[in-house]
Design a protein around this motif. Structure first.
Motif, PDB file in Angstrom:
ATOM      1  N   UNK A  94      11.553-175.230 -29.786  1.00  0.00           N
ATOM      2  CA  UNK A  94      11.363-175.599 -31.198  1.00  0.00           C
ATOM      3  C   UNK A  94      11.205-174.359 -32.061  1.00  0.00           C
ATOM      4  N   UNK A  95      10.424-173.395 -31.585  1.00  0.00           N
ATOM      5  CA  UNK A  95      10.215-172.171 -32.357  1.00  0.00           C
ATOM      6  C   UNK A  95      11.484-171.324 -32.402  1.00  0.00           C
ATOM      7  N   UNK A  96      12.293-171.387 -31.340  1.00  0.00           N
ATOM      8  CA  UNK A  96      13.589-170.706 -31.369  1.00  0.00           C
ATOM      9  C   UNK A  96      14.496-171.307 -32.439  1.00  0.00           C
ATOM     10  N   UNK A  97      14.518-172.638 -32.498  1.00  0.00           N
ATOM     11  CA  UNK A  97      15.341-173.319 -33.508  1.00  0.00           C
ATOM     12  C   UNK A  97      14.864-172.986 -34.917  1.00  0.00           C
ATOM     13  N   UNK A  98      13.569-172.769 -35.061  1.00  0.00           N
ATOM     14  CA  UNK A  98      13.012-172.393 -36.370  1.00  0.00           C
ATOM     15  C   UNK A  98      13.227-170.913 -36.668  1.00  0.00           C
ATOM     16  N   UNK A  99      13.863-170.197 -35.741  1.00  0.00           N
ATOM     17  CA  UNK A  99      14.129-168.758 -35.870  1.00  0.00           C
ATOM     18  C   UNK A  99      12.833-167.956 -36.041  1.00  0.00           C
ATOM     19  N   UNK A 126     -19.672-174.729 -18.739  1.00  0.00           N
ATOM     20  CA  UNK A 126     -20.565-174.669 -19.896  1.00  0.00           C
ATOM     21  C   UNK A 126     -20.419-173.299 -20.571  1.00  0.00           C
ATOM     22  N   UNK A 127     -20.211-173.289 -21.869  1.00  0.00           N
ATOM     23  CA  UNK A 127     -20.026-172.038 -22.616  1.00  0.00           C
ATOM     24  C   UNK A 127     -21.330-171.253 -22.675  1.00  0.00           C
ATOM     25  N   UNK A 128     -21.238-169.917 -22.445  1.00  0.00           N
ATOM     26  CA  UNK A 128     -22.411-169.049 -22.558  1.00  0.00           C
ATOM     27  C   UNK A 128     -22.201-167.924 -23.577  1.00  0.00           C
ATOM     28  N   UNK A 129     -20.961-167.547 -23.870  1.00  0.00           N
ATOM     29  CA  UNK A 129     -20.685-166.580 -24.936  1.00  0.00           C
ATOM     30  C   UNK A 129     -20.626-167.306 -26.280  1.00  0.00           C
ATOM     31  N   UNK A 130     -20.764-166.559 -27.358  1.00  0.00           N
ATOM     32  CA  UNK A 130     -20.436-167.115 -28.663  1.00  0.00           C
ATOM     33  C   UNK A 130     -18.979-167.543 -28.664  1.00  0.00           C
ATOM     34  N   UNK A 131     -18.670-168.606 -29.426  1.00  0.00           N
ATOM     35  CA  UNK A 131     -17.301-169.123 -29.432  1.00  0.00           C
ATOM     36  C   UNK A 131     -16.263-168.049 -29.728  1.00  0.00           C
ATOM     37  N   UNK A 132     -16.519-167.220 -30.723  1.00  0.00           N
ATOM     38  CA  UNK A 132     -15.502-166.250 -31.116  1.00  0.00           C
ATOM     39  C   UNK A 132     -15.357-165.098 -30.131  1.00  0.00           C
ATOM     40  N   UNK A 133     -16.299-164.984 -29.193  1.00  0.00           N
ATOM     41  CA  UNK A 133     -16.183-163.956 -28.166  1.00  0.00           C
ATOM     42  C   UNK A 133     -15.444-164.456 -26.924  1.00  0.00           C
ATOM     43  N   UNK A 134     -15.108-165.746 -26.908  1.00  0.00           N
ATOM     44  CA  UNK A 134     -14.262-166.302 -25.850  1.00  0.00           C
ATOM     45  C   UNK A 134     -12.832-166.248 -26.375  1.00  0.00           C
ATOM     46  N   UNK A 135     -12.027-165.408 -25.769  1.00  0.00           N
ATOM     47  CA  UNK A 135     -10.712-165.095 -26.337  1.00  0.00           C
ATOM     48  C   UNK A 135      -9.641-166.111 -25.944  1.00  0.00           C
ATOM     49  N   UNK A 136      -9.959-167.386 -26.117  1.00  0.00           N
ATOM     50  CA  UNK A 136      -9.018-168.466 -25.829  1.00  0.00           C
ATOM     51  C   UNK A 136      -9.180-169.545 -26.896  1.00  0.00           C
ATOM     52  N   UNK A 137      -8.062-170.013 -27.428  1.00  0.00           N
ATOM     53  CA  UNK A 137      -8.048-171.142 -28.348  1.00  0.00           C
ATOM     54  C   UNK A 137      -7.051-172.163 -27.809  1.00  0.00           C
ATOM     55  N   UNK A 138      -7.475-173.414 -27.742  1.00  0.00           N
ATOM     56  CA  UNK A 138      -6.584-174.504 -27.356  1.00  0.00           C
ATOM     57  C   UNK A 138      -6.043-175.159 -28.617  1.00  0.00           C
ATOM     58  N   UNK A 139      -4.731-175.213 -28.740  1.00  0.00           N
ATOM     59  CA  UNK A 139      -4.057-175.734 -29.923  1.00  0.00           C
ATOM     60  C   UNK A 139      -3.246-176.963 -29.506  1.00  0.00           C
ATOM     61  N   UNK A 140      -3.635-178.137 -29.982  1.00  0.00           N
ATOM     62  CA  UNK A 140      -2.978-179.398 -29.638  1.00  0.00           C
ATOM     63  C   UNK A 140      -2.172-179.870 -30.840  1.00  0.00           C
ATOM     64  N   UNK A 141      -0.884-180.152 -30.637  1.00  0.00           N
ATOM     65  CA  UNK A 141       0.010-180.385 -31.772  1.00  0.00           C
ATOM     66  C   UNK A 141       1.223-181.200 -31.354  1.00  0.00           C
ATOM     67  N   UNK A 142       2.071-181.503 -32.316  1.00  0.00           N
ATOM     68  CA  UNK A 142       3.355-182.154 -32.062  1.00  0.00           C
ATOM     69  C   UNK A 142       4.482-181.186 -32.407  1.00  0.00           C
ATOM     70  N   UNK A 143       5.717-181.604 -32.090  1.00  0.00           N
ATOM     71  CA  UNK A 143       6.881-180.780 -32.414  1.00  0.00           C
ATOM     72  C   UNK A 143       7.594-181.260 -33.670  1.00  0.00           C
ATOM     73  N   UNK A 144       7.380-182.493 -34.033  1.00  0.00           N
ATOM     74  CA  UNK A 144       8.038-183.050 -35.228  1.00  0.00           C
ATOM     75  C   UNK A 144       7.276-184.258 -35.722  1.00  0.00           C
TER      76      UNK A 144
END
Length: 317
Positions: free
Chosen positions: A188-193, A299-317
């Protein structure tokens, strides 16, 4: 005379070669998301299955105005503890599965590449199971950006919604350096150039980027009913420690069946930094992928912003 596995495999030579090739063939390792850590290597060989990684919480509170009559109040510096799990995994293969490899010009490299590719894929499956469990934990809500319930463009991955996902880390968003996504998202991102290819100055190999961040493509990413999961990672978000199985590699032969057998065992740590393993829901000696995907074990023990992972849930269209 046909080459036998025992003729090819010398464990003292093969084991370090296999470790090196597995790292070379792992896209997540090559992108800097998974980083081998000497401290985790030491923990992985120190004995025990649940390994403590203490750290100091950040200092908080406002500074005080100095006075010639009132002394400064003394605050405590607080120790905290991340915990990782030692994974113990293994598998065995018969010669029929490796017959093609054994006919190659360099049979040890052929067998080693087959095993290294296998372990690279298997560890990526383990990581996806781990991330499923990590983000099912209520303490990780601050690192989750889910727009899948939106309508129209508001639910679709694009440059705008990705920036919103990055912003989950606030002023630490610039620590995010890579995307890991399903091939359908990549297409999808390729098609969006929006995909730009760059060349690694060291290896000369080209690789895809999105918004100036490296892209790793793997169809192991969760997808259901048109809803996709993309992960944003920072460098070293996942720590790796190489352990030492008592007998990592051995060969055997079933003479009656005429089968050569190759057995390989791996002990290692594969841990998302800042999210503690709790061992609340494990039945056996080592957690299964299903248990890694269980929220109760994290269980999280670091501050949220110090955990270098974000889960992004989305659609394509």
């Amino acid at each position: 005379m046909a080459t036998k596995i025992a003729d090819v495999i010398v464990p003292e030579v093969f084991n370090p070669y296999l470790i090196q090739r597995t790292a070379e063939l792992s896209a997540l390792t090559q992108s800097g998301i998974i980083v081998n850590d000497p401290q985790l290597n030491a923990l992985a060989t120190s004995g025990g299955t649940i390994l403590n990684m203490p750290f100091w919480d950040d200092l908080t509170g406002e500074s005080e105005v100095l006075s010639d009559s009132t002394p400064l109040s003394v605050k405590k510096i607080v120790a905290n503890k991340d915990m990782s799990r030692l994974h113990t995994r293994g598998n065995a293969w018969g010669a029929n599965d490796l017959a093609k490899a054994l006919s190659g010009d360099d049979p040890m490299r052929a067998v080693g590449d087959l095993l290294a590719s296998y372990w690279a894929r298997d560890q990526q499956k383990m990581l996806f199971s781990t991330l499923k469990g990590v983000f099912a934990a209520t303490t990780m809500a601050g690192n989750l950006h889910d727009i899948s319930a939106g309508t129209g463009a508001a639910a679709v991955i694009d440059a705008t919604t990705v920036i919103d996902a990055q912003t989950k880390l606030g002023d630490a968003a610039d620590k995010l350096t890579a995307f890991s996504m399903h091939s359908a998202v990549y297409a999808k991102l390729q098609k969006d150039r929006l995909i730009v290819y760059k060349v690694d100055p060291v290896t000369g190999v080209s690789f895809p980027t999105y918004l100036d961040k490296r892209v790793i493509v793997d169809d192991g990413h969760p997808v259901a009913a048109g809803v996709y999961t993309t992960y944003l990672f920072g460098g070293g978000a996942v720590g790796f420690g190489q352990g030492a199985a008592p007998v990592p590699t051995e060969t055997d032969r079933d003479s009656l069946q005429g089968d050569d057998i190759l057995i390989n065992r791996q002990h290692f740590i594969l841990h998302p930094r800042g999210v503690k393993w709790t061992e609340d829901a494990v039945v056996g000696v080592s957690p299964t992928n299903a248990e890694l995907a269980t929220a109760a074990n994290w269980s999280r023990v670091y501050e949220n912003k110090n955990i270098r992972i974000v889960k992004f849930v989305h659609k394509l269209a």
